[in-house]
Design an enzyme around this catalytic site. Sequence first.
Site, PDB file in Angstrom:
ATOM      1  N   ASP A  58       0.808  -1.220   0.000  1.00  0.00           N
ATOM      2  CA  ASP A  58       0.000   0.000   0.000  1.00  0.00           C
ATOM      3  C   ASP A  58       0.839   1.266   0.000  1.00  0.00           C
ATOM      4  OD1 ASP A  58       0.931  -0.466   2.568  1.00  0.00           O
ATOM      5  OD2 ASP A  58      -1.030  -0.863   3.421  1.00  0.00           O
ATOM      6  N   HIS A  66      -7.298  -5.063  10.026  1.00  0.00           N
ATOM      7  CA  HIS A  66      -7.044  -4.723   8.626  1.00  0.00           C
ATOM      8  C   HIS A  66      -5.731  -5.345   8.144  1.00  0.00           C
ATOM      9  CE1 HIS A  66      -4.972  -0.632   9.725  1.00  0.00           C
ATOM     10  NE2 HIS A  66      -4.016  -1.445   9.289  1.00  0.00           N
ATOM     11  N   GLU A 105      -9.801  -2.074   5.301  1.00  0.00           N
ATOM     12  CA  GLU A 105     -10.485  -1.857   6.580  1.00  0.00           C
ATOM     13  C   GLU A 105     -11.700  -2.788   6.705  1.00  0.00           C
ATOM     14  OE1 GLU A 105      -9.023  -0.147   8.708  1.00  0.00           O
ATOM     15  OE2 GLU A 105      -8.351   1.816   8.030  1.00  0.00           O
TER      16      GLU A 105
HETATM   17  C1  GLP Z   1      -0.559   0.042   8.625  1.00  0.00           C
HETATM   18  C2  GLP Z   1      -0.220  -0.688   7.330  1.00  0.00           C
HETATM   19  C3  GLP Z   1      -0.473  -2.158   7.458  1.00  0.00           C
HETATM   20  C4  GLP Z   1       0.176  -2.663   8.725  1.00  0.00           C
HETATM   21  C5  GLP Z   1      -0.496  -2.055   9.918  1.00  0.00           C
HETATM   22  C6  GLP Z   1       0.077  -2.515  11.247  1.00  0.00           C
HETATM   23  O1  GLP Z   1      -1.860   0.516   8.649  1.00  0.00           O
HETATM   24  N1  GLP Z   1      -0.907  -0.189   6.187  1.00  0.00           N
HETATM   25  O2  GLP Z   1       0.026  -2.812   6.302  1.00  0.00           O
HETATM   26  O3  GLP Z   1       0.089  -4.054   8.796  1.00  0.00           O
HETATM   27  O4  GLP Z   1      -0.372  -0.654   9.819  1.00  0.00           O
HETATM   28  O5  GLP Z   1       1.183  -1.762  11.591  1.00  0.00           O
HETATM   29  P1  GLP Z   1       2.202  -2.073  12.724  1.00  0.00           P
HETATM   30  O6  GLP Z   1       3.049  -3.190  12.245  1.00  0.00           O
HETATM   31  O7  GLP Z   1       2.987  -0.806  12.884  1.00  0.00           O
HETATM   32  O8  GLP Z   1       1.420  -2.413  13.938  1.00  0.00           O
END
Ligand code: GLP
Length: 237
Positions: free
Chosen positions: A67, A138, A143
């Site tokens: 993304d 997500h 979402e």
């Molecule tokens: C973001 C990304 C996701 C990721 C998520 C969790 O929203 N778009 O791809 O998995 O956050 O992030 P973290 O690993 O910092 O908890």
Amino acid sequence: MKWIEVNSYDEMSKVAANIFTKQLQEKPTSILGLATGGSPVGMYEELVKRQQAGQVSFKDVITFNLDEYVGLDRKSPASYWTFMHEQLFNHVDIKEENIHLPNGKAEDLAEECVAYDARIKEAGGIDLQLLGIGVNGHIGFNEPGTPFESLTNIVELTESTRTENAIYFDDPKNVPTHAITMGIQSIMNAKEIVLIAFGEKKLEAIERLKSGIINEDFPASQLLNHQNVTVIYGGTK
Ligand code: GLP
């Protein structure tokens, strides 16, 4: 679904790096699906060490990130393009032309979505996809409520996701409202998937995934329908 419980973030990173190392050793021309966020940082650090020690090479690897924010210049400090370069790409022998992230500044965003899935397909499909998980379940930026058959698309970020991600921005007001993300079906098309999650904050999401209930209100639950998923998790008891 294969579950591997670990005792530390460091252990999670190493176990995940082992799966990627094996993949790269068996198929040096692998197509990798990569993720951003705090979860993969340790794994990327481990892969950088292994590349520099000559255990793996990215020289023939092609990557596709999940993304990107809409409206951010890729050179912006908070873009996922910058994140990936700082955490991984700048430190390994990958070719710049083999790196793909959705272009959140594309003039025609709808066309960029279609083109992104087409590029993945043209490259031969993703061999190994890395995923984190949001506290609301997500994956990528899909979402709750996203149709399971979704392909790469433009999404409006929920307030909870924008708050979670505000740490990467100098001012929370600057967190973009929209993102371009590979869809759930685009993710499911990968041959193998590794999901990593560590810490108390992820407890509920992991428990929900473990419950085995498949529902569009919880995007990650669709992974239960995939044949080759490993979840590496911990710190959640
Ligand atoms: C973001 C990304 C996701 C990721 C998520 C969790 O929203 N778009 O791809 O998995 O956050 O992030 P973290 O690993 O910092 O908890």
